[in-house]
Design a protein around this motif. Structure first.
Motif, PDB file in Angstrom:
ATOM      1  N   ALA A  71       0.826  -1.211   0.000  1.00 24.45           N
ATOM      2  CA  ALA A  71       0.000   0.000   0.000  1.00 24.45           C
ATOM      3  C   ALA A  71       0.858   1.257   0.000  1.00 24.45           C
ATOM      4  O   ALA A  71       0.510   2.261  -0.625  1.00 24.45           O
ATOM      5  N   GLY A  72       1.997   1.208   0.688  1.00 17.40           N
ATOM      6  CA  GLY A  72       2.870   2.378   0.733  1.00 17.40           C
ATOM      7  C   GLY A  72       3.373   2.753  -0.647  1.00 17.40           C
ATOM      8  O   GLY A  72       3.368   3.937  -1.022  1.00 17.40           O
ATOM      9  N   PHE A  73       3.780   1.759  -1.415  1.00 20.01           N
ATOM     10  CA  PHE A  73       4.222   2.018  -2.783  1.00 20.01           C
ATOM     11  C   PHE A  73       3.087   2.589  -3.623  1.00 20.01           C
ATOM     12  O   PHE A  73       3.268   3.567  -4.355  1.00 20.01           O
ATOM     13  N   LEU A  74       1.896   1.983  -3.519  1.00 21.23           N
ATOM     14  CA  LEU A  74       0.767   2.448  -4.311  1.00 21.23           C
ATOM     15  C   LEU A  74       0.345   3.858  -3.918  1.00 21.23           C
ATOM     16  O   LEU A  74      -0.054   4.657  -4.771  1.00 21.23           O
ATOM     17  N   GLN A  80       2.361  10.958  -6.553  1.00 21.81           N
ATOM     18  CA  GLN A  80       3.273  11.572  -7.503  1.00 21.81           C
ATOM     19  C   GLN A  80       2.762  11.549  -8.941  1.00 21.81           C
ATOM     20  O   GLN A  80       3.064  12.444  -9.724  1.00 21.81           O
ATOM     21  N   LEU A  81       1.981  10.509  -9.288  1.00 17.43           N
ATOM     22  CA  LEU A  81       1.634  10.313 -10.690  1.00 17.43           C
ATOM     23  C   LEU A  81       0.141  10.181 -10.949  1.00 17.43           C
ATOM     24  O   LEU A  81      -0.273  10.000 -12.089  1.00 17.43           O
ATOM     25  N   GLY A  82      -0.663  10.259  -9.893  1.00 11.92           N
ATOM     26  CA  GLY A  82      -2.092   9.997 -10.035  1.00 11.92           C
ATOM     27  C   GLY A  82      -2.832  10.963 -10.918  1.00 11.92           C
ATOM     28  O   GLY A  82      -3.925  10.663 -11.400  1.00 11.92           O
ATOM     29  N   ASP A 127      -2.854 -14.859 -10.831  1.00  9.27           N
ATOM     30  CA  ASP A 127      -3.881 -13.945 -10.328  1.00  9.27           C
ATOM     31  C   ASP A 127      -3.278 -12.881  -9.427  1.00  9.27           C
ATOM     32  O   ASP A 127      -3.700 -11.717  -9.433  1.00  9.27           O
ATOM     33  N   ILE A 128      -2.268 -13.272  -8.631  1.00 11.06           N
ATOM     34  CA  ILE A 128      -1.626 -12.319  -7.721  1.00 11.06           C
ATOM     35  C   ILE A 128      -0.921 -11.224  -8.514  1.00 11.06           C
ATOM     36  O   ILE A 128      -1.057 -10.028  -8.218  1.00 11.06           O
ATOM     37  N   ALA A 129      -0.159 -11.614  -9.532  1.00 11.95           N
ATOM     38  CA  ALA A 129       0.573 -10.633 -10.325  1.00 11.95           C
ATOM     39  C   ALA A 129      -0.379  -9.718 -11.090  1.00 11.95           C
ATOM     40  O   ALA A 129      -0.198  -8.496 -11.130  1.00 11.95           O
ATOM     41  N   ILE A 130      -1.418 -10.298 -11.696  1.00 11.01           N
ATOM     42  CA  ILE A 130      -2.385  -9.486 -12.432  1.00 11.01           C
ATOM     43  C   ILE A 130      -3.097  -8.518 -11.497  1.00 11.01           C
ATOM     44  O   ILE A 130      -3.311  -7.343 -11.822  1.00 11.01           O
ATOM     45  N   GLY A 131      -3.455  -8.987 -10.312  1.00  9.45           N
ATOM     46  CA  GLY A 131      -4.110  -8.106  -9.343  1.00  9.45           C
ATOM     47  C   GLY A 131      -3.223  -6.952  -8.938  1.00  9.45           C
ATOM     48  O   GLY A 131      -3.678  -5.810  -8.810  1.00  9.45           O
ATOM     49  N   PHE A 132      -1.929  -7.224  -8.758  1.00  7.08           N
ATOM     50  CA  PHE A 132      -0.989  -6.158  -8.414  1.00  7.08           C
ATOM     51  C   PHE A 132      -0.857  -5.164  -9.565  1.00  7.08           C
ATOM     52  O   PHE A 132      -0.879  -3.943  -9.366  1.00  7.08           O
ATOM     53  N   GLY A 133      -0.748  -5.672 -10.790  1.00  5.37           N
ATOM     54  CA  GLY A 133      -0.642  -4.780 -11.943  1.00  5.37           C
ATOM     55  C   GLY A 133      -1.866  -3.906 -12.110  1.00  5.37           C
ATOM     56  O   GLY A 133      -1.757  -2.717 -12.441  1.00  5.37           O
ATOM     57  N   ARG A 134      -3.041  -4.483 -11.877  1.00  8.09           N
ATOM     58  CA  ARG A 134      -4.273  -3.684 -11.931  1.00  8.09           C
ATOM     59  C   ARG A 134      -4.229  -2.563 -10.897  1.00  8.09           C
ATOM     60  O   ARG A 134      -4.657  -1.435 -11.167  1.00  8.09           O
ATOM     61  N   SER A 135      -3.712  -2.872  -9.711  1.00  7.64           N
ATOM     62  CA  SER A 135      -3.641  -1.863  -8.650  1.00  7.64           C
ATOM     63  C   SER A 135      -2.775  -0.691  -9.074  1.00  7.64           C
ATOM     64  O   SER A 135      -3.068   0.459  -8.732  1.00  7.64           O
ATOM     65  N   ILE A 136      -1.701  -0.970  -9.808  1.00 12.90           N
ATOM     66  CA  ILE A 136      -0.849   0.105 -10.303  1.00 12.90           C
ATOM     67  C   ILE A 136      -1.622   1.003 -11.271  1.00 12.90           C
ATOM     68  O   ILE A 136      -1.680   2.231 -11.107  1.00 12.90           O
ATOM     69  N   LEU A 137      -2.235   0.394 -12.280  1.00 10.91           N
ATOM     70  CA  LEU A 137      -2.914   1.192 -13.307  1.00 10.91           C
ATOM     71  C   LEU A 137      -4.114   1.945 -12.749  1.00 10.91           C
ATOM     72  O   LEU A 137      -4.419   3.059 -13.196  1.00 10.91           O
ATOM     73  N   GLN A 138      -4.798   1.361 -11.776  1.00 11.22           N
ATOM     74  CA  GLN A 138      -5.989   2.008 -11.240  1.00 11.22           C
ATOM     75  C   GLN A 138      -5.656   3.191 -10.337  1.00 11.22           C
ATOM     76  O   GLN A 138      -6.564   3.935  -9.959  1.00 11.22           O
TER      77      GLN A 138
END
Length: 208
Positions: A71-74, A80-82, A127-138
């Motif tokens: 969560a800290g990274f997100l 910074q980029l949202g 599923d874990i990796a895809i879920g993490f990637g979605r969290s980045i883009l969202q």
């Protein structure tokens, strides 16, 4: 759900069981940088088989714990980029920022580092990796559906992004690209692919 063990404090459902397993794993990682299934089981007063019921391998336990703890990274990403609302810029910056933060975030390293227990150990399309990637883009201010990436399309974009990330992590380059050089490379080769799928022109600022 098994109805014994847990030191007499039985979880009310599987969701609570998973939460307690991950919390115990996170506490150990925070203290020592790693954790074993046996340690989690002993702390919770259950058998290793109970842990494996929810997390079939040590790697999936570590990956789930890591993903729950980034969560800290997100939050930093969003801060910074949202404000970015262009899909090509979002993908480029999402990849570049993640690569730059990797050496500085323990849990991000557990999520992404190949060759060790991580989300990538199970596969970049897990599923874990895809879920993490979605969290980045969202975390970006992009209307992904309006940009042409609805539902399955967004998952394919996430997979594409994760495959690019994986390649940079496995072989950063000689020398490794950083800062402007990294973004220039991504803008030259990644931005056109994203823009073509979205059916939008590549902004001039995305070109070298």
């Amino acid at each position: 759900m098994r109805r014994h063990g847990w030191s007499g404090d039985i979880p009310v459902d599987d969701d609570e069981a998973v939460r307690r397993i991950i919390e115990t794993s996170r506490s150990a990682i925070d203290a020592r940088g790693t954790v074993s299934v046996s340690e989690v089981a002993q702390t919770l007063g259950v058998t290793r088989q109970t842990i494996y019921r929810y997390f079939p391998t040590h790697e999936t336990l570590l990956a789930a714990t890591a993903v729950s703890s980034v969560a800290g990274f997100l939050d930093r990403l969003a801060a910074q980029l949202g404000s970015i609302d262009d899909p090509t810029e979002a993908v480029v910056e999402g990849i570049a920022y993640t690569i730059e933060q990797l050496p500085h975030d323990r849990y991000l390293g557990l999520v992404l580092q190949p060759g060790k227990a991580s989300a990538f150990t199970a596969g970049v399309t897990s599923d874990i990796a895809i879920g993490f990637g979605r969290s980045i883009l969202q975390r970006f201010g992009v209307d992904w559906a309006a940009a042409g990436f609805a539902d399955g399309g967004l998952d394919e974009l996430v997979e594409f992004m994760l495959r690019i990330l994986q390649s940079f992590i496995v072989d950063p380059g000689r020398p490794a690209r950083q800062g402007h050089a990294l973004r220039a490379f991504l803008n030259d080769w990644i931005a056109p692919a994203v823009a073509a799928h979205a059916g939008v022109p590549i902004p001039h600022s995305h070109r070298r």
